[in-house]
Design a protein around this motif. Sequence first.
Motif, PDB file in Angstrom:
ATOM      1  N   LYS A  92      -9.559 -20.816 -18.478  1.00 32.05           N
ATOM      2  CA  LYS A  92     -10.742 -20.947 -17.191  1.00 32.05           C
ATOM      3  C   LYS A  92     -10.273 -22.285 -17.396  1.00 32.05           C
ATOM      4  N   LYS A  93     -10.015 -23.436 -18.083  1.00 29.08           N
ATOM      5  CA  LYS A  93     -10.124 -24.749 -18.294  1.00 29.08           C
ATOM      6  C   LYS A  93     -11.615 -24.379 -17.517  1.00 29.08           C
ATOM      7  N   ALA A  94     -12.559 -24.268 -18.064  1.00 25.17           N
ATOM      8  CA  ALA A  94     -13.732 -24.243 -17.686  1.00 25.17           C
ATOM      9  C   ALA A  94     -14.284 -25.800 -17.381  1.00 25.17           C
ATOM     10  N   GLU A  95     -14.367 -26.723 -18.773  1.00 26.07           N
ATOM     11  CA  GLU A  95     -14.649 -27.655 -18.675  1.00 26.07           C
ATOM     12  C   GLU A  95     -14.078 -28.435 -16.910  1.00 26.07           C
ATOM     13  N   GLN A  96     -12.692 -28.648 -17.020  1.00 22.58           N
ATOM     14  CA  GLN A  96     -11.958 -29.522 -15.424  1.00 22.58           C
ATOM     15  C   GLN A  96     -12.769 -28.222 -14.463  1.00 22.58           C
ATOM     16  N   ARG A  97     -13.133 -26.897 -14.718  1.00 22.83           N
ATOM     17  CA  ARG A  97     -13.435 -27.019 -13.302  1.00 22.83           C
ATOM     18  C   ARG A  97     -14.837 -26.416 -12.605  1.00 22.83           C
ATOM     19  N   TRP A  98     -15.758 -26.203 -13.733  1.00 24.98           N
ATOM     20  CA  TRP A  98     -17.251 -26.693 -13.450  1.00 24.98           C
ATOM     21  C   TRP A  98     -17.882 -27.758 -14.164  1.00 24.98           C
ATOM     22  N   VAL A 123     -20.682 -26.822 -18.168  1.00 28.94           N
ATOM     23  CA  VAL A 123     -20.297 -25.259 -18.284  1.00 28.94           C
ATOM     24  C   VAL A 123     -20.887 -24.640 -19.456  1.00 28.94           C
ATOM     25  N   ASP A 174     -11.561 -17.335 -22.869  1.00 30.67           N
ATOM     26  CA  ASP A 174     -12.207 -17.442 -21.174  1.00 30.67           C
ATOM     27  C   ASP A 174     -12.794 -18.884 -21.392  1.00 30.67           C
TER      28      ASP A 174
END
Length: 407
Positions: free
Chosen positions: A63-69, A73, A59
């Motif tokens: 979800k590319k979590a660092e770019q998104r949130w 994150v 995930d």
Amino acid sequence: MSDNKNKETKVVTSHDIHLDGDYATWIAELKHRYRSAQVKAAVRVNAEKLLFNWQLGRDLVLKKAEQRWGAGVVEQVSLDLQREFPGDKGFAARNLWYMKQWYEFYCKEQAEQKLQQLVRELQLPQNQIDAKLHQVGAEIEPQKLHQHGAEFPLLFALVPWRHHVEILTKCKSIEEALFYIGRTIEQGLSRAALINCIKANLYQHQGKILNNFPEHLPALQSQLVQEVLKENYDFGFATVGHELYSEAELEDALTSNVTALLLEMGTGFAFIGRQKEILVEGRSRKIDLLFYHIRLRCYIVCEIKVKPFEPEFAGKLNFYVNAVDELMKADDDNPSIGLLICSDMNRTEVQWSFRGISTPMGMATYNNIRIQDALPTGEQLRERMELLQKELRETKRIMNNQKTDQQ
């Protein structure tokens, strides 16, 4: 009153029951079944947690979590999960980073093919592999394996998470990582044993020991022996008194810490003895170190030399291996293996010495022996003083001659 008496709890005494052999057998069976159930439950829980770790890492990647949130994150996810599950120690931020790294490491194009190769090369009967996979796979729903992203390799469920972290953080390639995963599954390595294997760089040393195994052992046994034996042994745990030490002193240093010696030799070695005596036609002979290897199911005769290889060493080792086969080897044991460990060697000399010998043997070196007393001995000091005095006299003579010439 009579009703209350009738309702009183009945206390069972030894006069109320009769325990016999059948009862004892039944109780023992119940205990065994419960322990087995505990083990199976632990394995299944471990498998589900590993699957969760894989999916969380997936995930974070997909979800590319660092770019998104934002860059923090992962730490935020860690705090949210720890707040919800305060008793679980697996949600530290560092652990979450490992999950992400774990997923990324094995999601390379060649990984699936390498995993399939690992399954084929595992040195376990296929029915054992199938049973292990069924035990962990029965509780993992198939749809969980096929969600978006790379599929969770079911084989990974046979390896504890902390083992995965050690492999992930210390291995440079998928091939190396899968090598240690395979070893963990085959041999049931503890985390300490796994760390020791990685520290000894077993992956790089596998199969490189100079030997004649392919010529004198069945193909599978030859491969296993080459995987077990190393080309070089790190004896850094052993301490000798001086730089010039004897074989007896080295053996003393090695066997004074048998646990460290066995860790360096590798998983599966059992120590039989040092200077193990064998009687040949009434004459006593002594083997430097004798081991038995559980997985190879054979004796390993080890001769240690504190100097570089000499051709006659091979003949002596050949004799000892044959003697162990004749006097100690059981019918269901595999042929004994000879292991010669010297301070150094010339590969050509070793290869020529092994020709014509039908006994399976390998040649290795050792290093990193620690010197307890770095100061020179009294005799060495006297020798150095005499040499210094000689140099001073010679210098004085030359200077006097130069003065005479100038006059």
